[in-house]
Design an enzyme around this catalytic site. Structure first.
Site, short mmCIF file in Angstrom:
data_model
loop_
_atom_site.label_atom_id
_atom_site.label_comp_id
_atom_site.label_asym_id
_atom_site.label_seq_id
_atom_site.Cartn_x
_atom_site.Cartn_y
_atom_site.Cartn_z
N HIS A 24 -7.25 -4.13 10.66
CA HIS A 24 -7.24 -3.90 9.06
C HIS A 24 -5.56 -4.67 8.36
O HIS A 24 -4.42 -4.99 9.47
CB HIS A 24 -7.06 -3.12 8.63
CG HIS A 24 -5.65 -1.47 9.12
ND1 HIS A 24 -6.08 -0.77 9.29
CD2 HIS A 24 -5.02 -2.36 9.40
CE1 HIS A 24 -4.47 -0.11 9.74
NE2 HIS A 24 -3.63 -1.35 9.55
N GLU A 66 -9.31 -1.48 5.78
CA GLU A 66 -10.11 -1.85 6.95
C GLU A 66 -11.89 -2.49 7.58
O GLU A 66 -12.14 -2.78 5.84
CB GLU A 66 -11.46 -0.07 6.38
CG GLU A 66 -9.74 0.76 6.58
CD GLU A 66 -8.47 0.85 8.13
OE1 GLU A 66 -8.31 0.01 8.53
OE2 GLU A 66 -8.27 1.93 7.87
N ASN A 92 -7.42 -1.99 14.54
CA ASN A 92 -9.08 -2.56 14.14
C ASN A 92 -9.21 -3.45 13.50
O ASN A 92 -10.30 -3.69 12.76
CB ASN A 92 -9.66 -1.09 12.93
CG ASN A 92 -8.49 -0.87 11.70
OD1 ASN A 92 -8.29 -1.56 11.20
ND2 ASN A 92 -9.64 0.34 11.29
N ASP A 123 0.86 -1.26 -0.42
CA ASP A 123 0.16 0.12 0.18
C ASP A 123 0.64 1.32 0.32
O ASP A 123 2.49 1.11 0.26
CB ASP A 123 -0.92 0.21 1.13
CG ASP A 123 -0.14 -0.56 2.31
OD1 ASP A 123 1.01 -0.26 2.65
OD2 ASP A 123 -0.22 -0.33 3.19
C1 F6R Z 1 1.79 -1.69 5.92
C2 F6R Z 1 0.39 -2.07 5.86
C3 F6R Z 1 -0.91 -1.71 7.60
C4 F6R Z 1 0.00 -1.93 8.91
C5 F6R Z 1 0.11 -1.97 10.03
C6 F6R Z 1 0.38 -2.44 11.80
O1 F6R Z 1 2.03 -1.97 4.62
O2 F6R Z 1 -0.05 -2.66 5.37
O3 F6R Z 1 -1.77 -2.40 7.86
O4 F6R Z 1 1.24 -3.41 8.68
O5 F6R Z 1 -0.81 -0.88 10.13
O6 F6R Z 1 0.94 -0.99 11.71
P1 F6R Z 1 2.39 -0.69 12.49
O7 F6R Z 1 2.90 -2.00 12.59
O8 F6R Z 1 3.25 0.40 12.60
O9 F6R Z 1 1.25 -0.69 13.90
#
Ligand code: F6R
Length: 264
Positions: A139, A144, A137, A67
Site C-alpha cells: 500500500h 490498500e 502489502n 492520510d
Molecule cells: C503513512 C502511510 C503509510 C506508510 C506505510 C509504511 O502516512 O501513508 O502508507 O507509509 O504503512 O509504514 P512504516 O514506515 O511504518 O513501515
C-alpha cells in the site's frame, strides 16, 4: 523508476533528506506531500538537523499529509497529526497555516470533506514532491490492494494486515482504527515528483513487486511505474529481492560521474 540502493537506514534517510532539502532550497514555497510511519522518522530527523544547523527554511513551504486514521483526534498520541508534530513540525519554522492533514474526527459528509481536501491540493497548484513509505502489502498512503489507480482523496477501510501492523502502536484496551482518510493513487500520481522509501527485510517482497513486478491493483505501489519522475530509495534489506540490483548500481555509479558528490 530510478532506484537508489543505500547501505542502511541512516544512508537512506540522508539521501531522502538531501533530495527534499535541495527541492526546498530551489523552490522555497514548494508544496510537499508528506507521509508518516517509522520509515520517515530518520528523514524528518535529518531535515530538522538541516534546519537547525544550516538554516533550511520551511517558512513558505506548504504541506499536505497523505492520510489520517478515522475516529482519532489530533491529540491522540497515535494520530498522524501527533506524529507530524512530534517528529517534524514542532522543530522547524513551518507556518501552521500551511499545514494540511486530513481530519480524522469528521463523522459525516465524508465525500464532501475528501473533495475539499483534494480541491485544496489543486488550489495550491498541486504537489511538487510527494514522500511515500510502502506497506508490507504494497500500500501507499492507505490505498490498500484493489484501490483504483484513478482514486482521489477518499475514505478507506484498512485491511487486516494493516490493522495488525498498527496494533503495536495502540494499548491493548484501545480500539484500533479500521478506516482512514487517504489521498488516492490518482492524487499521488498527479504530483510532479515522487520519492518512495523502504527499509528492512519485511518490505523486500513489496518493494520488488512494486518496482519490477506487473502493474496491478494487488500491489498499489506498482502504479508508480506509470509516474515519469518516481525515485525509490531502499536500503540493502528492503532491496534484497530486486532482480536488477546490479543495473541499479551501474546507474548510480554513472549518475555519480555526471553529478559528483551525490552519494551519501
Ligand atoms: C503513512 C502511510 C503509510 C506508510 C506505510 C509504511 O502516512 O501513508 O502508507 O507509509 O504503512 O509504514 P512504516 O514506515 O511504518 O513501515
Amino acid at each position: 523508476m530510478l532506484v537508489l540502493l543505500k547501505q542502511n537506514y541512516e544512508a537512506l534517510s540522508r539521501e531522502a533528506a538531501h533530495i527534499i532539502s535541495n527541492a526546498v532550497r530551489s523552490n522555497p514555497a514548494i508544496k510537499l506531500g508528506l507521509a508518516t510511519g517509522s520509515t520517515t522518522i530518520g528523514v524528518y530527523r535529518e531535515l530538522v538537523r538541516l534546519h537547525r544547523e544550516e538554516g533550511l527554511d520551511f517558512s513558505r513551504v506548504v504541506t499536505f499529509n497523505l492520510d489520517e486514521y478515522l475516529g482519532i483526534s489530533p491529540e491522540h498520541p497515535h494520530s498522524f497529526h501527533h506524529f507530524m508534530l512530534e517528529h517534524f513540525f514542532a522543530h522547524v519554522n513551518i507556518d501552521p497555516g500551511n499545514i494540511h492533514i486530513p481530519d480524522g474526527t469528521i463523522a459525516s459528509d465524508y465525500e464532501q470533506y475528501c473533495a475539499a481536501y483534494e480541491a485544496d491540493i489543486e488550489g495550491a497548484g498541486g504537489i511538487d514532491l510527494q514522500i511515500l513509505g510502502i506497506g508490507r502489502n504494497g500500500h501507499i498512503g492507505f490505498n490498500e490492494p484493489s484501490s483504483s489507480f484513478a482514486s482521489k482523496t477518499h475514505l478507506k477501510v484498512l485491511t487486516k494486515a494493516t490493522v495488525d501492523d498498527n496494533r503495536k502502536f495502540f494499548a491493548a484496551c484501545e480500539t484500533i482504527p479500521r478506516c482512514a482518510i487517504t489521498m488516492g493513487i490518482g492524487s499521488i500520481l498527479a504530483s510532479k515528483r515522487v520519492l518512495i522509501l523502504a527499509t528492512g527485510g519485511a518490505k523486500a517482497a513489496a518493494v520488488a513487486n512494486a518496482i519490477e513486478g506487473p502493474v496491478t491493483a494487488y500491489v498499489p505501489a506498482s502504479a508508480l511505474q506509470f509516474h515519469a519522475n518516481a525515485t525509490a530509495i531502499v536500503d540493502e534489506e528492503a532491496g534484497s529481492r530486486l532482480k536488477l540490483k546490479d543495473y541499479y548500481r551501474d546507474v548510480m555509479e554513472m549518475t555519480e560521474l555526471f553529478t559528483p558528490g551525490r552519494s551519501s
